[in-house]
Design a protein around this motif. Structure first.
Motif, mmCIF file in Angstrom:
data_model
loop_
_atom_site.group_PDB
_atom_site.id
_atom_site.type_symbol
_atom_site.label_atom_id
_atom_site.label_comp_id
_atom_site.label_asym_id
_atom_site.label_seq_id
_atom_site.Cartn_x
_atom_site.Cartn_y
_atom_site.Cartn_z
ATOM 1 N N UNK A 50 0.805 -1.222 0.000
ATOM 2 C CA UNK A 50 0.000 0.000 0.000
ATOM 3 C C UNK A 50 0.843 1.280 0.000
ATOM 4 N N UNK A 51 2.174 1.153 0.119
ATOM 5 C CA UNK A 51 3.031 2.335 0.162
ATOM 6 C C UNK A 51 4.335 2.054 -0.569
ATOM 7 N N UNK A 52 4.715 2.947 -1.456
ATOM 8 C CA UNK A 52 5.931 2.737 -2.246
ATOM 9 C C UNK A 52 7.199 3.057 -1.466
ATOM 10 N N UNK A 53 7.071 3.606 -0.253
ATOM 11 C CA UNK A 53 8.262 3.996 0.502
ATOM 12 C C UNK A 53 8.332 3.370 1.894
ATOM 13 N N UNK A 54 7.567 2.303 2.146
ATOM 14 C CA UNK A 54 7.522 1.687 3.475
ATOM 15 C C UNK A 54 7.836 0.195 3.394
ATOM 16 N N UNK A 55 8.609 -0.276 4.367
ATOM 17 C CA UNK A 55 8.860 -1.707 4.511
ATOM 18 C C UNK A 55 8.518 -2.132 5.930
ATOM 19 N N UNK A 56 8.084 -3.384 6.067
ATOM 20 C CA UNK A 56 7.816 -3.977 7.384
ATOM 21 C C UNK A 56 9.001 -4.847 7.741
ATOM 22 N N UNK A 57 9.536 -4.645 8.929
ATOM 23 C CA UNK A 57 10.741 -5.339 9.375
ATOM 24 C C UNK A 57 10.414 -6.295 10.509
ATOM 25 N N UNK A 58 10.963 -7.504 10.423
ATOM 26 C CA UNK A 58 10.762 -8.548 11.424
ATOM 27 C C UNK A 58 12.135 -9.087 11.792
ATOM 28 N N UNK A 59 12.550 -8.847 13.027
ATOM 29 C CA UNK A 59 13.847 -9.335 13.470
ATOM 30 C C UNK A 59 13.721 -10.736 14.035
ATOM 31 N N UNK A 60 14.820 -11.470 14.024
ATOM 32 C CA UNK A 60 14.810 -12.851 14.520
ATOM 33 C C UNK A 60 14.548 -12.939 16.015
ATOM 34 N N UNK A 61 14.704 -11.818 16.736
ATOM 35 C CA UNK A 61 14.415 -11.819 18.175
ATOM 36 C C UNK A 61 12.946 -11.522 18.462
ATOM 37 N N UNK A 62 12.113 -11.409 17.408
ATOM 38 C CA UNK A 62 10.686 -11.166 17.566
ATOM 39 C C UNK A 62 10.289 -9.699 17.453
ATOM 40 N N UNK A 63 11.243 -8.797 17.422
ATOM 41 C CA UNK A 63 10.966 -7.369 17.301
ATOM 42 C C UNK A 63 10.394 -7.066 15.915
ATOM 43 N N UNK A 64 9.423 -6.128 15.846
ATOM 44 C CA UNK A 64 8.824 -5.730 14.573
ATOM 45 C C UNK A 64 8.666 -4.218 14.555
ATOM 46 N N UNK A 65 8.876 -3.625 13.385
ATOM 47 C CA UNK A 65 8.699 -2.191 13.193
ATOM 48 C C UNK A 65 8.591 -1.904 11.716
#
Length: 90
Positions: A50-65
């Motif tokens: 839905x956005x050309x300039x946004x990514x969803x990040x998922x770290x292996x420690x469970x953190x998300x942003x």
């Protein structure tokens, strides 16, 4: 906007008052769908359709942003609805 494959970013904490703290000595590195701060954490990111300039990040420690690229050389990361990190391309 193109996504951050094969780039390094200097990153600092960023709070909801708009205060940017000191940049961490370890850069964030983005690969092709992967990301890491060498020796600290690693994870993956996905493009947000839905956005050309946004990514969803998922770290292996469970953190998300989410990372929003505001220009080709700057980003703002948000976490749980608040400001989280500020990044500038190295």
């Amino acid at each position: 906007m193109s996504f951050p494959s094969n780039t390094q970013w200097s990153v600092a904490p960023f709070d909801n008052n708009g205060t940017i703290s000191s940049f961490h000595p370890t850069p964030w590195e983005f690969g092709n769908g992967t990301m890491q701060a060498q020796g600290l954490w690693n994870g993956e990111y996905q493009h947000t359709p839905s956005s050309s300039n946004t990514i969803k990040c998922h770290l292996n420690n469970g953190d998300m942003f989410e990372v929003i690229f505001v220009t080709t050389t700057r980003f703002i990361a948000t976490k749980n609805g608040g400001l989280y990190r500020f990044g500038k391309l190295i």
